[in-house]
Design an enzyme around this catalytic site. Structure first.
Site, PDB file in Angstrom:
ATOM      1  N   LYS A  67       0.835  -1.207   0.000  1.00  4.59           N
ATOM      2  CA  LYS A  67       0.000   0.000   0.000  1.00  4.59           C
ATOM      3  C   LYS A  67       0.870   1.258   0.000  1.00  4.59           C
ATOM      4  O   LYS A  67       0.561   2.240  -0.690  1.00  4.59           O
ATOM      5  CB  LYS A  67      -0.944  -0.021   1.198  1.00  4.59           C
ATOM      6  CG  LYS A  67      -2.062  -1.050   1.051  1.00  4.59           C
ATOM      7  CD  LYS A  67      -2.776  -1.321   2.360  1.00  4.59           C
ATOM      8  CE  LYS A  67      -3.793  -2.439   2.195  1.00  4.59           C
ATOM      9  NZ  LYS A  67      -4.373  -2.906   3.452  1.00  4.59           N
TER      10      LYS A  67
ATOM     11  N   GLN B 190      -5.294  -2.243   9.577  1.00  7.57           N
ATOM     12  CA  GLN B 190      -4.902  -3.475   8.914  1.00  7.57           C
ATOM     13  C   GLN B 190      -5.329  -4.680   9.749  1.00  7.57           C
ATOM     14  O   GLN B 190      -5.068  -4.760  10.942  1.00  7.57           O
ATOM     15  CB  GLN B 190      -3.384  -3.508   8.708  1.00  7.57           C
ATOM     16  CG  GLN B 190      -2.884  -4.732   7.963  1.00  7.57           C
ATOM     17  CD  GLN B 190      -3.428  -4.803   6.544  1.00  7.57           C
ATOM     18  OE1 GLN B 190      -3.444  -3.818   5.805  1.00  7.57           O
ATOM     19  NE2 GLN B 190      -3.889  -5.987   6.158  1.00  7.57           N
TER      20      GLN B 190
ATOM     21  N   ASP C 173     -11.653   2.206   3.804  1.00  8.33           N
ATOM     22  CA  ASP C 173     -11.867   0.766   3.654  1.00  8.33           C
ATOM     23  C   ASP C 173     -13.346   0.435   3.473  1.00  8.33           C
ATOM     24  O   ASP C 173     -13.691  -0.695   3.120  1.00  8.33           O
ATOM     25  CB  ASP C 173     -11.333   0.028   4.889  1.00  8.33           C
ATOM     26  CG  ASP C 173     -10.074  -0.766   4.587  1.00  8.33           C
ATOM     27  OD1 ASP C 173      -9.676  -0.832   3.413  1.00  8.33           O
ATOM     28  OD2 ASP C 173      -9.482  -1.316   5.534  1.00  8.33           O
TER      29      ASP C 173
END
Length: 301
Positions: free
Chosen positions: A65, A109, A132
């Site tokens: 990322k 995460q 997200d």
């Protein structure tokens, strides 16, 4: 529609749903728009990732990322916390990131260490920075068909289907898997695209009897080789979201020989995976544009 894929020695039938090529194209689009927007505003969109512990796969994902943010002209920040971090400490960091005007997107995460509740961590994130698409408010907007951040993996699936002109309106779609991350949101997105949607799962009897009726099959069960060629209607589109490690090899939920029956097929790796990060970059840019267009407010929680 694109390149064709041959598997198992059969004839080349399935169109390859190439996520790597499309993700590269999306990154270029995000970079051009982000740089133009930054020139006008003096602000560079910033994505902050929160990594708790040293899960090997998570470390790799976060590094990827960071790399892709740089490629797309975005800034990235990684908050690395030890595995023994308390809930109070994690929540305080998430609140601080929510209040930080230089941060536009936040992702927690996963997986988190067992003593931390991933759902609570997501709910503690500022929903305006929920790139997200997993915050309860974002999921509520999705269910109601309202604008909001969409989860990146299902969004990547829809982008693959759109880019390859896969017909959806009036078609039968079968989603295998009912997770909050993929199965449930992709079923809602397909429904919004006017598909007739069936959701299957571990307790569905005779899965093949259901998938053989489908024009589009989305696999998100986490079971390697679950879908075999005899379970696919000839010419159907199969999107494989599964990522499973078998020995030293990454495989999906579909037997690769499905490509000899399907009309279009997404490989693993190289299909949906690259699109997930590409959609994250796009969401981050959109979050920055929305945040910079309104007065500052307090953090989430």
């Amino acid at each position: 529609m694109g390149k064709r894929l041959r598997a198992g020695g059969g004839c080349a039938l399935a169109v390859l749903l190439d996520g790597r090529a499309l993700a590269k194209r999306v990154r270029a689009q995000v970079k051009a728009e982000a740089e133009a927007w930054s020139r006008r505003t003096g602000v560079v969109p910033c994505l902050a990732a929160v990594l708790v512990g040293e899960d090997p796969a998570s470390v790799v994902y976060v590094r990827n990322k960071e790399r892709d943010c740089a490629r797309a002209g975005l800034r990235s920040r990684v908050l690395r916390l030890p595995a023994q971090t308390s809930w109070e400490t994690l929540a305080a960091h998430l609140d601080a990131l929510g209040r930080d005007r230089e941060v536009h997107g936040i992702l927690v995460q996963q997986p988190l260490p067992p003593h931390l509740d991933a759902g609570a961590a997501v709910a503690c994130t500022d929903p305006r920075k929920d790139v997200d698409g997993l915050h309860p408010l974002s999921q509520g907007h999705l269910m109601r068909g309202e604008p909001g951040f969409l989860p990146c993996t299902p969004l990547g699936v829809m982008e693959l289907l759109r880019h390859h002109d896969v017909p959806l309106a009036g078609r039968r779609a079968v989603v295998v898997g009912r997770s909050t991350l993929v199965g449930k949101p992709i079923s809602l997105m397909l429904l919004a695209a006017h598909c007739t949607v069936t959701v299957c799962h571990s307790r569905t009897p005779d899965l093949g009897a259901v998938t053989r009726l489908a024009d589009v099959v989305v696999l998100a069960a986490g079971r390697p080789g679950l879908l075999t060629p005899d379970m696919v209607r000839p010419g159907a589109t199969v999107v494989d979201v599964g990522i499973n490690r078998v020995g030293d090899t990454l495989v999906g939920d579909a037997d690769p020989a499905v490509a000899n029956v399907a009309g279009a097929f997404s490989p693993v790796p190289g299909g949906v995976g690259p699109m997930t990060i590409a959609m994250l970059l796009r969401n981050t840019l959109q979050a920055a544009q929305a945040l910079e267009a309104v007065p500052a407010a307090g953090g989430g929680g």
